[in-house]
Design a protein around this motif. Structure first.
Motif, PDB file in Angstrom:
ATOM      1  N   LYS A 136     -44.067 -62.336   6.897  1.00 20.69           N
ATOM      2  CA  LYS A 136     -44.115 -63.884   6.539  1.00 20.69           C
ATOM      3  C   LYS A 136     -45.009 -64.108   5.090  1.00 20.69           C
ATOM      4  O   LYS A 136     -44.856 -64.761   4.287  1.00 20.69           O
ATOM      5  N   VAL A 137     -46.307 -63.666   5.424  1.00 12.41           N
ATOM      6  CA  VAL A 137     -47.255 -63.665   4.438  1.00 12.41           C
ATOM      7  C   VAL A 137     -46.805 -63.085   3.098  1.00 12.41           C
ATOM      8  O   VAL A 137     -47.043 -63.636   2.196  1.00 12.41           O
ATOM      9  N   LEU A 138     -46.393 -61.880   2.904  1.00 18.63           N
ATOM     10  CA  LEU A 138     -45.565 -61.099   2.118  1.00 18.63           C
ATOM     11  C   LEU A 138     -44.779 -62.099   1.515  1.00 18.63           C
ATOM     12  O   LEU A 138     -44.462 -62.459   0.130  1.00 18.63           O
ATOM     13  N   ASP A 139     -43.614 -62.568   2.355  1.00 21.81           N
ATOM     14  CA  ASP A 139     -42.443 -63.471   1.700  1.00 21.81           C
ATOM     15  C   ASP A 139     -42.911 -64.720   1.131  1.00 21.81           C
ATOM     16  O   ASP A 139     -42.395 -65.158  -0.028  1.00 21.81           O
ATOM     17  N   GLU A 140     -44.088 -65.206   1.364  1.00 18.43           N
ATOM     18  CA  GLU A 140     -44.489 -66.470   0.863  1.00 18.43           C
ATOM     19  C   GLU A 140     -45.591 -66.406  -0.465  1.00 18.43           C
ATOM     20  O   GLU A 140     -46.035 -67.222  -1.055  1.00 18.43           O
ATOM     21  N   ALA A 141     -45.864 -64.969  -0.384  1.00 17.69           N
ATOM     22  CA  ALA A 141     -46.847 -64.639  -1.669  1.00 17.69           C
ATOM     23  C   ALA A 141     -46.007 -64.907  -2.947  1.00 17.69           C
ATOM     24  O   ALA A 141     -45.177 -64.166  -3.384  1.00 17.69           O
ATOM     25  N   ASP A 142     -46.755 -65.484  -4.144  1.00 19.00           N
ATOM     26  CA  ASP A 142     -46.100 -65.413  -5.325  1.00 19.00           C
ATOM     27  C   ASP A 142     -47.336 -64.892  -6.145  1.00 19.00           C
ATOM     28  O   ASP A 142     -46.991 -65.103  -7.417  1.00 19.00           O
ATOM     29  N   ASP A 143     -47.923 -64.134  -5.695  1.00 16.68           N
ATOM     30  CA  ASP A 143     -48.936 -63.509  -6.572  1.00 16.68           C
ATOM     31  C   ASP A 143     -49.009 -61.735  -6.259  1.00 16.68           C
ATOM     32  O   ASP A 143     -47.808 -61.538  -5.582  1.00 16.68           O
ATOM     33  N   HIS A 144     -49.822 -61.068  -6.551  1.00 14.52           N
ATOM     34  CA  HIS A 144     -49.948 -59.587  -6.240  1.00 14.52           C
ATOM     35  C   HIS A 144     -51.074 -59.184  -5.430  1.00 14.52           C
ATOM     36  O   HIS A 144     -52.061 -58.902  -5.960  1.00 14.52           O
ATOM     37  N   PRO A 145     -50.909 -59.636  -4.339  1.00 13.08           N
ATOM     38  CA  PRO A 145     -52.119 -59.540  -3.282  1.00 13.08           C
ATOM     39  C   PRO A 145     -52.628 -58.196  -3.015  1.00 13.08           C
ATOM     40  O   PRO A 145     -52.021 -57.210  -2.775  1.00 13.08           O
ATOM     41  N   SER A 146     -54.026 -58.129  -2.598  1.00 13.94           N
ATOM     42  CA  SER A 146     -54.658 -56.740  -2.517  1.00 13.94           C
ATOM     43  C   SER A 146     -54.614 -56.679  -0.999  1.00 13.94           C
ATOM     44  O   SER A 146     -54.075 -57.789  -0.165  1.00 13.94           O
ATOM     45  N   VAL A 147     -54.720 -55.497  -0.254  1.00 15.79           N
ATOM     46  CA  VAL A 147     -54.620 -55.380   1.106  1.00 15.79           C
ATOM     47  C   VAL A 147     -55.657 -56.455   1.839  1.00 15.79           C
ATOM     48  O   VAL A 147     -55.202 -57.231   2.659  1.00 15.79           O
ATOM     49  N   LYS A 199     -54.715 -63.033   9.097  1.00 17.67           N
ATOM     50  CA  LYS A 199     -55.721 -63.341  10.102  1.00 17.67           C
ATOM     51  C   LYS A 199     -55.762 -64.875  10.216  1.00 17.67           C
ATOM     52  O   LYS A 199     -55.999 -65.223  11.478  1.00 17.67           O
ATOM     53  N   ALA A 200     -55.491 -65.427   9.393  1.00 19.68           N
ATOM     54  CA  ALA A 200     -55.325 -67.074   9.542  1.00 19.68           C
ATOM     55  C   ALA A 200     -54.256 -67.392  10.355  1.00 19.68           C
ATOM     56  O   ALA A 200     -54.562 -68.610  11.026  1.00 19.68           O
ATOM     57  N   LEU A 201     -53.181 -66.677  10.548  1.00 12.77           N
ATOM     58  CA  LEU A 201     -52.043 -67.274  11.434  1.00 12.77           C
ATOM     59  C   LEU A 201     -52.253 -66.206  12.574  1.00 12.77           C
ATOM     60  O   LEU A 201     -51.702 -67.024  13.595  1.00 12.77           O
ATOM     61  N   ASP A 202     -52.822 -65.359  12.799  1.00  9.54           N
ATOM     62  CA  ASP A 202     -53.224 -64.622  14.029  1.00  9.54           C
ATOM     63  C   ASP A 202     -54.397 -63.675  13.957  1.00  9.54           C
ATOM     64  O   ASP A 202     -54.399 -62.760  13.092  1.00  9.54           O
ATOM     65  N   ALA A 203     -55.482 -64.177  14.567  1.00  3.40           N
ATOM     66  CA  ALA A 203     -56.672 -63.792  14.477  1.00  3.40           C
ATOM     67  C   ALA A 203     -56.947 -62.216  14.959  1.00  3.40           C
ATOM     68  O   ALA A 203     -57.815 -61.428  14.678  1.00  3.40           O
ATOM     69  N   THR A 204     -55.928 -61.844  15.716  1.00  5.39           N
ATOM     70  CA  THR A 204     -55.898 -60.320  16.178  1.00  5.39           C
ATOM     71  C   THR A 204     -55.380 -59.324  15.407  1.00  5.39           C
ATOM     72  O   THR A 204     -55.533 -58.107  15.767  1.00  5.39           O
ATOM     73  N   ILE A 205     -54.708 -59.723  14.386  1.00  7.65           N
ATOM     74  CA  ILE A 205     -54.275 -58.766  13.392  1.00  7.65           C
ATOM     75  C   ILE A 205     -55.610 -57.737  12.828  1.00  7.65           C
ATOM     76  O   ILE A 205     -56.617 -58.277  12.325  1.00  7.65           O
ATOM     77  N   SER A 206     -55.372 -56.442  12.801  1.00 10.46           N
ATOM     78  CA  SER A 206     -56.435 -55.744  12.370  1.00 10.46           C
ATOM     79  C   SER A 206     -56.043 -54.923  10.869  1.00 10.46           C
ATOM     80  O   SER A 206     -54.882 -55.072  10.635  1.00 10.46           O
ATOM     81  N   MET A 207     -57.018 -54.785  10.085  1.00  8.34           N
ATOM     82  CA  MET A 207     -56.777 -54.161   8.930  1.00  8.34           C
ATOM     83  C   MET A 207     -55.957 -52.994   8.858  1.00  8.34           C
ATOM     84  O   MET A 207     -55.262 -52.644   7.997  1.00  8.34           O
ATOM     85  N   ALA A 208     -56.216 -52.098   9.947  1.00 15.23           N
ATOM     86  CA  ALA A 208     -55.742 -50.828  10.022  1.00 15.23           C
ATOM     87  C   ALA A 208     -54.012 -51.263  10.052  1.00 15.23           C
ATOM     88  O   ALA A 208     -53.225 -50.648   9.418  1.00 15.23           O
ATOM     89  N   THR A 209     -53.609 -52.297  10.735  1.00 19.48           N
ATOM     90  CA  THR A 209     -52.105 -52.507  10.800  1.00 19.48           C
ATOM     91  C   THR A 209     -51.638 -52.941   9.356  1.00 19.48           C
ATOM     92  O   THR A 209     -50.571 -52.752   9.067  1.00 19.48           O
ATOM     93  N   VAL A 210     -52.574 -53.771   8.948  1.00 18.55           N
ATOM     94  CA  VAL A 210     -52.085 -54.138   7.442  1.00 18.55           C
ATOM     95  C   VAL A 210     -51.838 -53.170   6.493  1.00 18.55           C
ATOM     96  O   VAL A 210     -50.800 -52.777   5.950  1.00 18.55           O
ATOM     97  N   TYR A 211     -52.832 -52.116   6.540  1.00 19.10           N
ATOM     98  CA  TYR A 211     -52.678 -50.944   5.638  1.00 19.10           C
ATOM     99  C   TYR A 211     -51.328 -50.443   6.250  1.00 19.10           C
ATOM    100  O   TYR A 211     -50.738 -49.690   5.345  1.00 19.10           O
ATOM    101  N   ARG A 212     -51.230 -49.962   7.574  1.00 25.17           N
ATOM    102  CA  ARG A 212     -50.014 -49.238   7.768  1.00 25.17           C
ATOM    103  C   ARG A 212     -48.630 -49.933   7.571  1.00 25.17           C
ATOM    104  O   ARG A 212     -47.572 -49.299   7.057  1.00 25.17           O
ATOM    105  N   THR A 213     -48.851 -51.216   7.730  1.00 20.63           N
ATOM    106  CA  THR A 213     -47.543 -52.061   7.427  1.00 20.63           C
ATOM    107  C   THR A 213     -47.261 -51.992   5.810  1.00 20.63           C
ATOM    108  O   THR A 213     -46.082 -51.681   5.508  1.00 20.63           O
ATOM    109  N   LEU A 214     -48.310 -51.950   5.077  1.00 16.29           N
ATOM    110  CA  LEU A 214     -47.897 -51.988   3.432  1.00 16.29           C
ATOM    111  C   LEU A 214     -47.475 -50.560   3.169  1.00 16.29           C
ATOM    112  O   LEU A 214     -46.747 -50.398   2.412  1.00 16.29           O
ATOM    113  N   ASN A 215     -48.117 -49.564   3.791  1.00 15.92           N
ATOM    114  CA  ASN A 215     -47.496 -48.372   3.181  1.00 15.92           C
ATOM    115  C   ASN A 215     -46.141 -47.953   3.745  1.00 15.92           C
ATOM    116  O   ASN A 215     -45.514 -47.217   3.299  1.00 15.92           O
ATOM    117  N   LEU A 216     -45.746 -48.483   5.110  1.00 14.29           N
ATOM    118  CA  LEU A 216     -44.597 -48.652   5.577  1.00 14.29           C
ATOM    119  C   LEU A 216     -43.361 -49.164   4.542  1.00 14.29           C
ATOM    120  O   LEU A 216     -42.483 -48.462   4.048  1.00 14.29           O
TER     121      LEU A 216
END
Lengths: 135, 135
Positions: B23-34, B42-59
């Motif tokens: 959802k965050v990516l769909d709504e981004a109109d910029d070129h966000p960093s990890v 994290k603002a939408l769900d505080a339990t999300i970890s950095m590792a998951t963000v890295y893994r998701t972006l790699n996927l």
DNA sequence: GTAGCTGCAAACTCTTTGCAACTCT
DNA sequence: AGAGTTGCAAAGAGTTTGCAGCTAC
């Protein structure tokens, strides 16, 4: 004029290690990584350390005597030819080929102007696969 | 079709964390960093970890649903618009502007061919300074 | 039920830096 | 003499990964 002379002009002290690193760079006809510069320098003087290679390349980059490049790898490479040019990277061998093209230069500046910008710098990298000659 | 649907098609499991990141990516109109994706998620769900963000972006990068970019910074940014385009980076603000240009496309292919290569990929980045309007 | 996903912390890679010793100029 | 340079080891930044527990399908 070689790198050693240009460094002296900028007021850098000519230590033994620095001379060797500059010699390695002068003789490089590729786009070496820090690791590659370190290996080549160490072959000429085993006492040279990685830290010195990093510090020297950072200095040269600031003086614009080399250009730090980032070819989609996790480390930097250094471009010793500071004439304006672009790169074609062979996706199979990793070989880097330099080229220039005036039409592209003109077009780049025009595009930037159309978007409301003065062009300050630019990077064009082509990634390609060698065409096999049919026999 | 949004990212969530395209991921489902690729057989990825739709976990709560993944939905939020998409959802965050769909709504981004910029070129966000990890880091930026992580903060927004994290603002939408505080339990999300950095590792998951890295893994998701790699996927997503492997599935070519986003494109990893390297704008001369020490970290990667992600391009969510996967249409073919190039970038103009404002050297003062860091703002990234996307553009397309057919002439450049043709010329790139021609240059590669002249050097004996089939063009596989390409990267063109202009770095510019905004032209001040004179009053 | 199970393959896949997650958070955590540790590990890894590339690069920079504090420090005490040394060396050009 | 003194500012600049060096090697070493430790620290940093960004990113990846092993593991044990959890969850979508």
């Amino acid at each position: 004029m070689n790198l050693e002379q240009r460094c002296a002009e900028s007021g850098l002290k000519m230590t033994g290690q620095r001379k060797i690193i500059l010699k390695v760079l002068d003789e490089a006809d590729d786009h070496p990584s820090v690791e590659a510069v370190y290996e080549r320098a160490k072959a000429l003087d085993a006492t040279i350390s990685m830290a010195t290679v990093y510090r020297t390349l950072n200095l040269l980059d600031e003086l614009q005597l080399v250009i730090r490049r980032d070819f989609n790898e996790k480390f930097s490479r250094y471009d010793i030819n500071t004439d304006h040019h672009h790169h074609l990277i062979d996706v199979e061998s990793g070989e880097v080929i330099e080229f220039q093209n005036q039409e592209i230069e003109d077009m780049k500046a025009a595009i930037a102007r159309n978007l409301g910008y003065d062009l300050v710098e630019c990077k064009l990298e082509l990634y390609g696969r060698k065409i096999k000659k049919s026999s």
